[in-house]
Design a protein around this motif. Structure first.
Motif, PDB file in Angstrom:
ATOM      1  N   PRO A  60      72.114  59.004  85.690  1.00 52.16           N
ATOM      2  CA  PRO A  60      73.324  58.237  85.375  1.00 52.16           C
ATOM      3  C   PRO A  60      74.514  58.745  86.177  1.00 52.16           C
ATOM      4  N   ALA A  61      75.432  57.847  86.474  1.00 51.14           N
ATOM      5  CA  ALA A  61      76.641  58.226  87.204  1.00 51.14           C
ATOM      6  C   ALA A  61      77.454  59.208  86.377  1.00 51.14           C
ATOM      7  N   GLY A  62      78.219  60.037  87.050  1.00 50.85           N
ATOM      8  CA  GLY A  62      79.075  61.004  86.361  1.00 50.85           C
ATOM      9  C   GLY A  62      78.449  62.373  86.316  1.00 50.85           C
ATOM     10  N   ARG A  63      78.353  62.935  85.120  1.00 47.62           N
ATOM     11  CA  ARG A  63      77.942  64.328  84.966  1.00 47.62           C
ATOM     12  C   ARG A  63      76.544  64.593  85.535  1.00 47.62           C
ATOM     13  N   MET A  64      75.564  63.739  85.228  1.00 47.56           N
ATOM     14  CA  MET A  64      74.195  64.001  85.672  1.00 47.56           C
ATOM     15  C   MET A  64      74.074  63.924  87.189  1.00 47.56           C
ATOM     16  N   GLN A  65      74.698  62.934  87.814  1.00 47.58           N
ATOM     17  CA  GLN A  65      74.659  62.880  89.264  1.00 47.58           C
ATOM     18  C   GLN A  65      75.340  64.106  89.875  1.00 47.58           C
TER      19      GLN A  65
END
Length: 329
Positions: free
Chosen positions: A190-195
């Motif tokens: 997912p975009a944001g923290r995980m990327q």
């Protein structure tokens, strides 16, 4: 000795002057200190010496999203019960240095030098406190990583992007390595923290360390006396350890819980940084039931410093009892 008239008069004058002397304002003997002493703490597990080295802390205001299945008022009530301020969460960081007698082993590395700058010195203290504790980073034989979150791996690099432990073998959980180095998993993140985590881990392990790591398996010793234990949920390959020597034993829990207030007292609460929150909760209850039953000492990465204590059942949750400070080793 006979008291003469002159002695008596001198003594009387001194007594009479005493109130005047006491009324004079005192001056400070030294300037007020503006910082703590370097934070490290040592203890023994059998013949093995453990040094807990603080990487500092992160204090922040939180919203409902911080714990995904608890309301802010519930969290505040738990904090107040622990005599902690409302609306504020503090997370501590404490890597370990284990001296086995033949090997010098670092377990996790803290937030790293960039975090030290960004936090104005509140976090990222590991390298400084490591040196203050008398350790040379060049003398470290092994660095054992529990999982690939930034507060555990970013200290692998110096401020200029070179290896912080240039002569050490870096050991990582095989399952954790497989997940974060999988291009397919990265593309689906997912975009944001995980990327951001995927990019950060690729930067550290691909660019800086050139993938010069040794994956290890659960159920085996990764260093003398240090047994790797599967504790997944927080991340896919999250790992804890049992450190043993002679009759001594301590459970190094890594991130089975974060700060025990509120995550041990409320083991069913799901923090946003648990990758699989349901699995993380099951792991938390399984591990804490085990350490409570076996009365194992527990070393917590995110416990208040120095993070050593016991765990007992307390209603539907658990209570962590800090170990008494020991002035000797």
């Amino acid at each position: 000795m006979e008291l003469t008239r002159r002695h008596a008069l001198t003594g009387a004058a001194a007594v009479a002057a005493a109130p005047l002397l006491a009324a004079r304002p005192a001056s400070a003997a030294a300037p007020v200190a503006d910082k703590q002493a370097p934070s490290f703490y040592r203890y023994k597990v059998g013949d093995i010496e453990v040094t807990v080295v603080s990487d500092g802390r992160n204090t922040f205001t939180f919203e409902d999203s911080f714990i995904t299945n608890a309301k802010k008022e519930e969290i505040n009530a738990a904090l107040e019960k622990a005599f902690l301020p409302r609306d504020i969460m503090t997370i501590y960081f404490a890597p370990l240095v284990i001296n086995t007698g033949g090997k010098l082993v670092v377990v996790d590395t803290g937030n790293g030098p960039v975090a030290k700058v960004n936090s104005k010195g509140a976090a990222g203290q590991f390298a400084d406190n490591l040196a203050a504790a008398g350790f040379d980073a060049k003398a470290v034989d092994m660095v054992v990583i529990s999982h690939f979150h930034t507060d555990h791996v970013n200290g692998l690099l110096t401020a200029d992007g070179t290896p912080a432990f240039p002569n050490a073998e870096v050991l990582v959980p095989a399952t954790e390595w497989k997940f974060w180095m999988d291009d397919g998993e990265m593309s689906r993140a997912p975009a944001g923290r995980m990327q951001g985590l995927f990019k950060n881990n690729r930067n550290i392990f691909d660019a800086a360390l050139k993938k010069k790591v040794t994956p290890y398996e659960w159920g085996k010793e990764v260093a003398p006396g240090l047994l790797a234990v599967e504790t997944v949920g927080h991340t896919p390959g999250h790992t804890s350890y049992v450190l043993s020597s002679g009759s001594g034993k301590v459970f190094v829990q890594s991130d089975v819980t974060n700060n025990p207030n509120p995550f041990a007292t409320n083991p069913g609460w799901h923090a946003f940084f648990d990758q699989d929150a349901d699995v993380a909760e099951k792991t938390r209850r399984r591990i804490y039931d085990m350490v409570a039953t076996e009365k194992l000492m527990v070393q917590g990465f995110h416990y208040p410093f120095p993070g050593l204590g016991h765990v007992e059942k307390d209603g539907n949750g658990y209570r962590v009892i800090p170990a008494p400070w020991n002035p000797t080793i």
